[in-house]
Design a protein around this motif. Sequence first.
Motif, PDB file in Angstrom:
ATOM      1  N   ILE A  20      -4.432   2.688  10.131  1.00 32.85           N
ATOM      2  CA  ILE A  20      -5.357   3.313   9.174  1.00 32.85           C
ATOM      3  C   ILE A  20      -4.539   3.792   7.981  1.00 32.85           C
ATOM      4  CG2 ILE A  20      -7.108   5.105   8.853  1.00 32.85           C
ATOM      5  CD1 ILE A  20      -6.538   5.131  12.203  1.00 32.85           C
ATOM      6  N   VAL A  21      -4.977   3.410   6.779  1.00 33.92           N
ATOM      7  CA  VAL A  21      -4.289   3.843   5.566  1.00 33.92           C
ATOM      8  C   VAL A  21      -5.293   4.560   4.661  1.00 33.92           C
ATOM      9  CG1 VAL A  21      -2.545   2.018   5.647  1.00 33.92           C
ATOM     10  CG2 VAL A  21      -4.669   1.638   4.366  1.00 33.92           C
ATOM     11  N   GLU A  22      -4.788   5.539   3.908  1.00 35.66           N
ATOM     12  CA  GLU A  22      -5.645   6.265   2.980  1.00 35.66           C
ATOM     13  C   GLU A  22      -4.840   6.716   1.774  1.00 35.66           C
ATOM     14  OE1 GLU A  22      -7.250   9.828   4.789  1.00 35.66           O
ATOM     15  OE2 GLU A  22      -5.345  10.888   4.606  1.00 35.66           O
ATOM     16  N   LYS A  23      -5.550   6.866   0.670  1.00 38.71           N
ATOM     17  CA  LYS A  23      -4.956   7.426  -0.543  1.00 38.71           C
ATOM     18  C   LYS A  23      -5.959   8.393  -1.138  1.00 38.71           C
ATOM     19  CE  LYS A  23      -3.181   6.297  -5.152  1.00 38.71           C
ATOM     20  NZ  LYS A  23      -1.850   6.875  -5.053  1.00 38.71           N
ATOM     21  N   LEU A  24      -5.518   9.638  -1.345  1.00 40.25           N
ATOM     22  CA  LEU A  24      -6.359  10.610  -2.012  1.00 40.25           C
ATOM     23  C   LEU A  24      -6.285  10.346  -3.509  1.00 40.25           C
ATOM     24  CD1 LEU A  24      -5.481  13.840  -0.031  1.00 40.25           C
ATOM     25  CD2 LEU A  24      -7.422  12.306   0.287  1.00 40.25           C
ATOM     26  N   LEU A  25      -7.441  10.351  -4.163  1.00 41.38           N
ATOM     27  CA  LEU A  25      -7.509  10.053  -5.588  1.00 41.38           C
ATOM     28  C   LEU A  25      -7.630  11.304  -6.447  1.00 41.38           C
ATOM     29  CD1 LEU A  25      -9.903   6.964  -5.502  1.00 41.38           C
ATOM     30  CD2 LEU A  25      -7.393   7.013  -5.398  1.00 41.38           C
ATOM     31  N   LEU A  56       0.821  -1.203   0.000  1.00 43.66           N
ATOM     32  CA  LEU A  56       0.000   0.000   0.000  1.00 43.66           C
ATOM     33  C   LEU A  56       0.862   1.263   0.000  1.00 43.66           C
ATOM     34  CD1 LEU A  56      -2.795  -1.253   2.386  1.00 43.66           C
ATOM     35  CD2 LEU A  56      -2.890  -1.035  -0.118  1.00 43.66           C
ATOM     36  N   SER A  57       1.934   1.257   0.747  1.00 44.49           N
ATOM     37  CA  SER A  57       2.848   2.397   0.742  1.00 44.49           C
ATOM     38  C   SER A  57       3.417   2.624  -0.656  1.00 44.49           C
ATOM     39  CB  SER A  57       3.982   2.158   1.746  1.00 44.49           C
ATOM     40  OG  SER A  57       4.918   3.204   1.683  1.00 44.49           O
ATOM     41  N   SER A  58       3.779   1.553  -1.341  1.00 44.57           N
ATOM     42  CA  SER A  58       4.348   1.683  -2.686  1.00 44.57           C
ATOM     43  C   SER A  58       3.332   2.197  -3.694  1.00 44.57           C
ATOM     44  CB  SER A  58       4.926   0.344  -3.150  1.00 44.57           C
ATOM     45  OG  SER A  58       3.898  -0.560  -3.518  1.00 44.57           O
ATOM     46  N   LEU A  59       2.048   2.079  -3.377  1.00 45.05           N
ATOM     47  CA  LEU A  59       0.982   2.568  -4.250  1.00 45.05           C
ATOM     48  C   LEU A  59       0.517   3.973  -3.854  1.00 45.05           C
ATOM     49  CD1 LEU A  59      -1.091  -0.720  -4.631  1.00 45.05           C
ATOM     50  CD2 LEU A  59       0.264   0.417  -6.407  1.00 45.05           C
ATOM     51  N   GLY A  60       1.206   4.579  -2.900  1.00 40.02           N
ATOM     52  CA  GLY A  60       0.888   5.952  -2.525  1.00 40.02           C
ATOM     53  C   GLY A  60      -0.058   6.106  -1.350  1.00 40.02           C
ATOM     54  N   PHE A  61      -0.370   5.025  -0.659  1.00 40.06           N
ATOM     55  CA  PHE A  61      -1.195   5.133   0.544  1.00 40.06           C
ATOM     56  C   PHE A  61      -0.316   5.637   1.682  1.00 40.06           C
ATOM     57  CE2 PHE A  61      -3.740   2.376  -2.004  1.00 40.06           C
ATOM     58  CZ  PHE A  61      -5.044   2.619  -1.608  1.00 40.06           C
TER      59      PHE A  61
END
Length: 162
Positions: A156-161, A130-135
């Motif tokens: 808790i993980v999040e990625k703004l789109l 997830l970190s490698s995908l920008g989360f």
Amino acid sequence: MTSRFTRLGVAADVARIAEIYNQGMADRTATFETETRSAADIRRWFDVGYPVFVAGKDETVMAYAVAFPYRARACYEGVREFSVYAAREGRGQGFGRSAMQALIADGQARGWWKLLSRVFPENTASRKLLSSLGFREVGIYEKHGRLDGQWRDVVIVEKLLI
């Protein structure tokens, strides 16, 4: 020659998706759930229109990613909670990454503004993916739920789109 694929999931995938989910549940590193899922349970995701993406090789699904509504309130319409699982025999081979990349692209096309989830702290493979995908890791919910009689924390993980 091995033929890899990533595609939108279809009804014919439900049994394999249930199998993959149940492996993750049995491993006790991915979910608080303890009751196995049936193909009929997974079929409901398709019936209500949740986006499900699968990745695999040689016509065998090895991973999936799915997004669910985060909350019922209208202000959260563009936020989705996701899950990503890989079959034991497919872990570490990029299938989860491919399924997540497809889910992220789909979310962006739909105009969603955020994907989020919770990950067990010791699930380092998922956190690294997830970190490698920008989360980004937002924080920790302490004692968020009980699994096998033990309180467990989640990251808790999040990625703004957008």
